[in-house]
Write a protein that holds these residues in place. Structure first.
Motif, PDB file in Angstrom:
ATOM      1  N   LYS A 129       0.768  -0.994  -0.381  1.00 45.29           N
ATOM      2  CA  LYS A 129       0.434  -0.041  -0.114  1.00 45.29           C
ATOM      3  C   LYS A 129       0.980   1.804  -0.312  1.00 45.29           C
ATOM      4  O   LYS A 129       1.203   1.468   0.871  1.00 45.29           O
ATOM      5  N   ALA A 130       0.596   2.377  -0.862  1.00 48.41           N
ATOM      6  CA  ALA A 130       1.202   3.634  -0.952  1.00 48.41           C
ATOM      7  C   ALA A 130       1.074   4.392   0.180  1.00 48.41           C
ATOM      8  O   ALA A 130       0.046   4.520   0.360  1.00 48.41           O
ATOM      9  N   ASP A 131       2.520   4.857   0.110  1.00 46.66           N
ATOM     10  CA  ASP A 131       2.185   5.669   1.942  1.00 46.66           C
ATOM     11  C   ASP A 131       2.697   7.256   0.982  1.00 46.66           C
ATOM     12  O   ASP A 131       3.429   8.113   0.635  1.00 46.66           O
ATOM     13  N   VAL A 132       1.932   7.518   0.195  1.00 51.01           N
ATOM     14  CA  VAL A 132       1.634   9.207  -0.302  1.00 51.01           C
ATOM     15  C   VAL A 132       1.661   9.700   0.489  1.00 51.01           C
ATOM     16  O   VAL A 132       2.927  10.719  -0.198  1.00 51.01           O
ATOM     17  N   GLU A 133       1.057  10.505   1.616  1.00 48.00           N
ATOM     18  CA  GLU A 133       1.128  11.474   2.776  1.00 48.00           C
ATOM     19  C   GLU A 133       2.920  11.174   3.019  1.00 48.00           C
ATOM     20  O   GLU A 133       4.396  12.641   2.723  1.00 48.00           O
ATOM     21  N   ALA A 134       3.846  10.241   3.590  1.00 45.87           N
ATOM     22  CA  ALA A 134       4.482  10.313   4.309  1.00 45.87           C
ATOM     23  C   ALA A 134       6.126  10.481   2.550  1.00 45.87           C
ATOM     24  O   ALA A 134       6.912  11.297   3.208  1.00 45.87           O
ATOM     25  N   ALA A 135       5.609   9.929   1.233  1.00 46.02           N
ATOM     26  CA  ALA A 135       6.712  10.426   0.452  1.00 46.02           C
ATOM     27  C   ALA A 135       6.621  11.588   0.494  1.00 46.02           C
ATOM     28  O   ALA A 135       7.734  11.878  -0.111  1.00 46.02           O
TER      29      ALA A 135
END
Length: 180
Positions: free
Chosen positions: A128-134
């Motif tokens: 699952k992509a952690d867009v906010e962290a990236a």
């Protein structure tokens, strides 16, 4: 006379007992000796993952006996990390445990329903992509990875081959075009 007849059986019994005791003593030595305590855990193939985090995920620690270490448990623990595509482990006597990993390479962001996942070059959504962290780390996901495909999560369950193939084709196209 009775002793003479039973002498071969007594000698054979003594030999079997001696061999058994020797095997037991050898087993006990190799499973308890400090000589076979794990002194080094070598990690090969780590690119994205830090070697220390790979070591921390292992169910074995420095100082434990190398022969009592279950290599199956080691590889299962490593495969539990979504970034690890494959893992293997072997012993290098007397005191080194070597783990080799192959990591997934994220080439695309795949939308499954409302969730975003990282997908590898085969179209396999693996994490699952952690867009906010990236984005917070200054590594804009959209600048590094192609948005490969939007699919309903149910499609991956109901039509896994077709969904995987569509995702794989889009990921391959993203890799060819240099969008990743």
């Amino acid at each position: 006379r009775t002793l003479r007849r039973s002498l071969p059986a007594l000698v054979a019994t003594a030999i079997v007992i001696g061999i058994g005791l020797g095997v037991f003593a050898g087993y006990r030595f190799v499973t308890t000796s400090e000589r076979f305590a794990i002194a080094t855990i070598e990690v090969k193939g780590a690119q994205r993952l830090a070697e220390d985090s790979v070591r921390a995920a292992l169910p074995v620690k420095l100082g434990e006996n190398i022969f009592t270490t279950d290599l199956g448990d080691v590889t299962r623990a490593l495969r539990g990390d979504p970034w690890i595509r494959s893992a293997s482990a072997h012993r290098e006597l007397p005191d080194k445990l070597v783990v080799e990993i192959r990591e997934h390479a994220a080439v695309a962001v795949v939308q499954l329903g409302t969730d975003l996942y990282l997908a590898d070059e085969t179209g396999h959504p693996f994490k699952k992509a952690d867009v906010e962290a990236a984005l917070g780390a200054g590594r804009g996901v959209q600048s590094q990875l192609a948005t490969a495909v939007g699919r309903a999560s149910r499609e991956f369950v109901d039509q896994p081959i077709e969904s995987r193939e569509a995702c794989r084709c889009r990921c391959a196209a993203a890799v060819r075009s240099g969008m990743h």
